[in-house]
Each structure stands twice: as structure tokens, then as C-alpha cells.
Design an enzyme around this catalytic site. Structure first.
Site, short mmCIF file in Angstrom:
data_model
loop_
_atom_site.label_atom_id
_atom_site.label_comp_id
_atom_site.label_asym_id
_atom_site.label_seq_id
_atom_site.Cartn_x
_atom_site.Cartn_y
_atom_site.Cartn_z
N LYS A 10 0.84 -1.20 0.00
CA LYS A 10 0.00 0.00 0.00
C LYS A 10 0.89 1.26 0.00
O LYS A 10 2.10 1.17 0.20
CB LYS A 10 -0.91 -0.05 1.22
CG LYS A 10 -1.84 -1.28 1.23
CD LYS A 10 -2.79 -1.25 2.43
CE LYS A 10 -3.64 -2.51 2.48
NZ LYS A 10 -4.66 -2.43 3.55
N TYR A 50 -12.20 -2.97 -3.24
CA TYR A 50 -12.73 -3.00 -1.87
C TYR A 50 -14.26 -3.03 -1.83
O TYR A 50 -14.85 -2.66 -0.81
CB TYR A 50 -12.20 -1.79 -1.09
CG TYR A 50 -10.77 -1.96 -0.61
CD1 TYR A 50 -10.39 -3.08 0.15
CD2 TYR A 50 -9.80 -1.00 -0.88
CE1 TYR A 50 -9.08 -3.24 0.59
CE2 TYR A 50 -8.49 -1.16 -0.43
CZ TYR A 50 -8.14 -2.29 0.31
OH TYR A 50 -6.85 -2.45 0.77
N GLU A 127 -9.17 -10.49 -7.87
CA GLU A 127 -8.22 -9.38 -7.71
C GLU A 127 -7.13 -9.42 -8.79
O GLU A 127 -6.73 -8.38 -9.31
CB GLU A 127 -7.63 -9.42 -6.29
CG GLU A 127 -8.69 -9.08 -5.25
CD GLU A 127 -8.29 -9.38 -3.81
OE1 GLU A 127 -7.14 -9.79 -3.56
OE2 GLU A 127 -9.15 -9.19 -2.92
P1 CMP Z 1 -7.06 -5.04 3.71
O1 CMP Z 1 -6.60 -6.44 3.94
O2 CMP Z 1 -6.46 -4.29 2.59
O3 CMP Z 1 -8.65 -5.08 3.52
C1 CMP Z 1 -9.53 -4.10 4.01
C2 CMP Z 1 -8.79 -2.99 4.68
O4 CMP Z 1 -9.61 -2.10 5.41
C3 CMP Z 1 -7.86 -3.56 5.70
O5 CMP Z 1 -6.79 -4.19 5.06
C4 CMP Z 1 -7.53 -2.32 6.54
O6 CMP Z 1 -6.37 -1.66 6.06
C5 CMP Z 1 -8.73 -1.44 6.30
N1 CMP Z 1 -9.43 -1.19 7.54
C6 CMP Z 1 -9.98 -2.09 8.35
N2 CMP Z 1 -10.54 -1.48 9.42
C7 CMP Z 1 -10.32 -0.15 9.25
C8 CMP Z 1 -10.65 1.00 10.00
N3 CMP Z 1 -11.33 0.91 11.14
N4 CMP Z 1 -10.28 2.20 9.51
C9 CMP Z 1 -9.62 2.30 8.34
N5 CMP Z 1 -9.28 1.23 7.58
C10 CMP Z 1 -9.63 0.03 8.04
#
Ligand code: CMP
Length: 137
Positions: A10, A50, A127
Site C-alpha cells: 500500500k 474494496y 483481484e
Molecule cells: P485489507 O486487507 O487491505 O482489507 C480491508 C482494509 O480495510 C484492511 O486491510 C484495513 O487496512 C482497512 N481497515 C480495516 N478497518 C479499518 C478501519 N477501522 N479504519 C480504516 N481502515 C480500516
């Protein structure tokens, strides 16, 4: 089984200059890099990636963050790579990640947790085709 997974460093990981460290971990483990590109994600691809989080309160923040700078998108192949990569990444919340994992070594907050990895065969296929289309080695 031999699988492919989608991993993405990221914008926080790219800024922290840990691309090489992370690639090295997967190479040492014995996985094979099948595709990689540094790119700034469009809102369209970020929202599609997402989509399952579209109704979460943090969705806007998540899309803003993932489009805020370059990401390093990758496809890796190997035995059980989907699950093993997630073990190597640590828990989604870095506060729960053990030292020695990617998030346990580099991150402290869930919003900026350095790396994404597919969580199932189905999400890996979705993905990979979203981010790479047909352009794989
Ligand atoms: P990822 O595995 O990329 O998939 C969903 C993402 O949402 C996760 O990693 C986190 O980086 C993000 N995420 C989860 N909870 C929160 C939160 N409370 N605030 C911001 N981002 C979040």
C-alpha cells in the site's frame, strides 16, 4: 495445491521504502513472482477492489488512502501461497501482529497496514484479473 495470490504494498509501504524487504521475504520463502507493477490506483479500481467494504464507515477513508500514492501490485505463485502469504503478513490489525510478520515489523495502525493479500481462491482470481487482466508471466 499450487495457487496464485494477489499482494499489494500500500502507499504507506511504498513511502517507507520496504518494497525490497517484502519482495525478498516471499522470494526466500520459495514463492515465484509472476507479475508486478508500481502504479497509482484510480478510484474506480480501488472501489472495485474494496467492493465488499462499500457499506463500512471507513470505506471513503480506505479508498482515499489506497489512491493517495503509488502502490506496488504483485502476483505470486506457489504451494498454498494464499494462506501462507497471509500468515507472513500478520493480522489485519498490526496491533495484533507478531514480530517477524510484515505488519508486526512495519506497522502500528489498521488503516495503514502496509500490505494487502487475497483471502481465498475466489478473491485471488477476482483481484488478479482486476489489477492485471491477462498480462501475467
Ligand atoms: P485489507 O486487507 O487491505 O482489507 C480491508 C482494509 O480495510 C484492511 O486491510 C484495513 O487496512 C482497512 N481497515 C480495516 N478497518 C479499518 C478501519 N477501522 N479504519 C480504516 N481502515 C480500516
Amino acid at each position: 495445491a499450487i495457487e496464485k495470490t494477489f499482494l499489494m504494498i500500500k502507499p504507506d509501504g511504498v513511502k517507507r521504502q520496504v518494497i525490497g524487504d517484502i519482495v525478498n521475504r516471499f522470494e526466500r520463502r520459495g514463492f515465484e513472482l509472476k507479475g508486478a507493477k508500481l502504479m497509482v490506483a484510480s478510484r474506480e479500481i480501488a472501489e472495485a477492489h474494496y467492493a465488499e467494504h462499500a457499506d463500512k464507515p471507513f470505506f471513503g477513508e480506505l479508498v482515499d488512502f489506497i489512491t493517495s500514492g503509488p502502490v506496488f501490485a504483485m502476483v505470486w505463485e506457489g504451494e498454498n501461497v494464499i494462506s501462507l502469504a497471509r500468515t507472513m503478513m500478520g493480522k489485519t490489525n498490526p496491533a495484533d501482529s507478531q514480530p517477524g510478520t510484515i505488519r508486526g515489523d512495519f506497522a502500528v495502525t489498521v488503516a495503514e497496514n502496509i500490505i494487502h493479500g487475497s483471502d481465498s481462491v475466489e478473491s485471488a482470481e477476482r483481484e488478479i484479473s482486476l489489477w492485471f487482466g491477462e498480462g501475467l508471466a
